[in-house]
Scaffold this active site. Structure first.
Site, PDB file in Angstrom:
ATOM      1  N   GLU A   1      60.359 -14.120 -86.762  1.00  0.00           N
ATOM      2  CA  GLU A   1      61.312 -14.760 -85.948  1.00  0.00           C
ATOM      3  C   GLU A   1      60.642 -16.115 -85.239  1.00  0.00           C
ATOM      4  O   GLU A   1      59.560 -16.531 -85.340  1.00  0.00           O
ATOM      5  CB  GLU A   1      60.914 -13.758 -84.534  1.00  0.00           C
TER       6      GLU A   1
ATOM      7  N   CYS B   1      58.584 -22.144 -81.036  1.00  0.00           N
ATOM      8  CA  CYS B   1      57.520 -21.163 -81.340  1.00  0.00           C
ATOM      9  C   CYS B   1      57.701 -20.507 -82.712  1.00  0.00           C
ATOM     10  O   CYS B   1      58.748 -19.823 -82.951  1.00  0.00           O
ATOM     11  CB  CYS B   1      57.735 -19.925 -80.095  1.00  0.00           C
TER      12      CYS B   1
ATOM     13  N   CYS C   1      51.108  -8.588 -88.291  1.00  0.00           N
ATOM     14  CA  CYS C   1      49.861  -8.863 -88.098  1.00  0.00           C
ATOM     15  C   CYS C   1      49.059  -7.715 -88.055  1.00  0.00           C
ATOM     16  O   CYS C   1      49.376  -6.527 -88.211  1.00  0.00           O
ATOM     17  CB  CYS C   1      49.788  -9.143 -86.310  1.00  0.00           C
TER      18      CYS C   1
ATOM     19  N   CYS D   1      47.206  -5.272 -81.197  1.00  0.00           N
ATOM     20  CA  CYS D   1      47.245  -5.426 -79.785  1.00  0.00           C
ATOM     21  C   CYS D   1      48.119  -4.169 -79.359  1.00  0.00           C
ATOM     22  O   CYS D   1      49.174  -4.301 -79.885  1.00  0.00           O
ATOM     23  CB  CYS D   1      47.298  -6.725 -79.206  1.00  0.00           C
TER      24      CYS D   1
ATOM     25  N   CYS E   1      51.707  -5.236 -78.074  1.00  0.00           N
ATOM     26  CA  CYS E   1      52.420  -6.276 -78.786  1.00  0.00           C
ATOM     27  C   CYS E   1      53.616  -5.609 -79.841  1.00  0.00           C
ATOM     28  O   CYS E   1      52.768  -4.659 -80.450  1.00  0.00           O
ATOM     29  CB  CYS E   1      51.540  -7.305 -79.397  1.00  0.00           C
TER      30      CYS E   1
ATOM     31  N   CYS F   1      57.124 -11.884 -78.587  1.00  0.00           N
ATOM     32  CA  CYS F   1      56.634 -11.836 -79.960  1.00  0.00           C
ATOM     33  C   CYS F   1      57.053 -10.274 -80.573  1.00  0.00           C
ATOM     34  O   CYS F   1      56.657  -9.289 -80.240  1.00  0.00           O
ATOM     35  CB  CYS F   1      55.277 -11.892 -79.795  1.00  0.00           C
TER      36      CYS F   1
END
Ligand code: SAH
Ligand code: SF4
Length: 362
Positions: A92, A105, A112, A116, A119, A333
């Site tokens: 994205e 962005c 990832c 976290c 997220c 995100c």
């Protein structure tokens, strides 16, 4: 022979490769300029002979970010893209309009590894690193689609930039090159969850970009609950690296703090945070957390945000409550990619960032 990624190469690398292939050096410059103007095939390089274009086609490929989905916010001018690359992996990017121009962005990884808990990207795990050219391609595709010139870039989309450090450094060199997009380092922000050894390295390189640190809690007990990276480098170690960065580069560090109701938003935590940040050239951005389906984190109330902010300010720490752009288009995100894959795969929920046909996913 595997095709090589020519848009990730610097001008001198292209020139060197051309010289080795007995091609005139000036052809390297011509090709470099075309690549950074955003052409998507060698055939568009109209001042090269057909022969040369064919030769390049056999040896190299040009990274392109193809628009899979585009969402435009009804509340503001924010535009969110879901881009795919040649192996069908998706990431994205979000374009925002500010007073001073347009900002994008971009993502640095597909997924990832950092996990976290608040997220959407972290929830889905990791697929692969993006190449420098794939980072550039996100900017080029958005500029082409919106017919605008982007003036600011933030590496705050999917992925942890400092976990893909080599390609991120390469990207920074390419995007700021004056024969390329020529976006100055001072107009670029790199966001990290706190990969401490790389923060020291960035400081020593005296990169002039803004460092954004996702802190989200003032102490190890609270931070480790939501950010597993904290078990490797604790808050004090991270802040020591931040002090070094701001001292060495003379740049203000931006601390991101997602306000989660009942988790990290009470007065004692604000006071503790203020104490920890004392003496660091910094700015704190307080962001109401975006709720992600499947977790139990909700944003703090407007009054709580204001109170937290005023406690920081009363202790001499500059802070702002950040407005959330594009809230209606899942601009946070990893949220769009997750939703898209649920739709494409026609399943209720996915726990994985792995794309169906990505060759790197085992
Ligand atoms: N990996 C890097 C950059 C990508 S995440 C990092 O963690 O800094 C970009 C930012 O979005 C980070 O500050 C991250 O903490 C924040 N973020 C992630 N999920 C969020 C959510 N649900 N609500 C608000 N901010 C979130
Ligand atoms: Fe990764 Fe950043 Fe999301 Fe953490 S917040 S999981 S580091 S993308």
């Amino acid at each position: 022979m595997e095709l090589q990624d020519i848009k990730s190469m610097t001008l001198s690398e292209i020139e060197k490769a051309f010289t080795e292939e007995k091609l005139p050096k000036f052809r390297g410059l011509q090709v470099y300029k075309w690549l950074h103007r955003g052409v998507e095939s060698f055939d568009e390089m109209s001042d090269l002979s057909k022969d040369l274009r064919q030769k390049l086609n056999y040896k190299y490929y040009i990274s392109v970010a193809t628009i899979e989905q585009k969402l435009i916010s009804k509340q503001d001018d924010t535009v969110k893209y879901l881009f795919s690359f040649r192996d069908n992996c998706c990431v994205e990017s979000v374009v925002m309009k500010y007073k001073h121009g347009y900002s994008i962005c971009i993502s640095t990884q597909v997924g990832c590894k950092m996990g976290c808990t608040f997220c959407a990207t972290g929830k889905g795990g990791f697929c692969r690193n993006l190449t420098a050219s794939e980072m550039l391609a996100q900017i080029q595709s958005a500029q082409k689609d919106l017919k605008i010139k982007l003036s600011n870039v933030v590496l705050m989309g999917m992925g942890e930039p400092l976990d893909n450090y080599e390609q991120v450094l390469r990207f920074l060199e390419l995007v700021s090159s004056d024969l390329g997009l020529n976006i100055g380092m001072r107009h670029i922000s790199v966001s990290t969850c706190g990969i401490v050894d790389k923060i020291y390295d960035m400081a020593d390189r005296k990169l002039q970009c803004t460092l954004s640190v996702s802190l989200h809690a003032p102490n190890d007990v609270d931070r480790s609950k939501t950010m597993p990276i904290n078990n490797k480098w604790g808050v004090d170690e991270l802040l020591r690296a931040c002090r070094y960065y701001s001292y060495t580069t003379r740049r203000r560090i931006s601390f991101e703090y997602a306000m989660i109701s009942g988790v990290n938003d009470n007065d004692a935590q604000a006071l503790e945070l203020a104490g920890k940040l004392k003496g660091i050239l910094s700015h704190v951005n307080l962001i109401p957390v975006n709720h992600v389906t499947g977790n139990s984190y909700y944003k703090s109330s407007a009054q709580r945000l204001e109170m937290f902010c005023s406690i920081l300010e009363s202790k001499g720490i500059t802070a702002t409550v950040r407005r959330t752009l594009g809230a209606d288009i899942q601009a946070s995100c990893g949220q769009l990619q997750r939703k898209y894959k649920e739709e494409v795969n026609n399943i209720e929920s996915t726990q994985s960032n792995r794309c169906r046909s990505c060759t790197d996913c085992k």
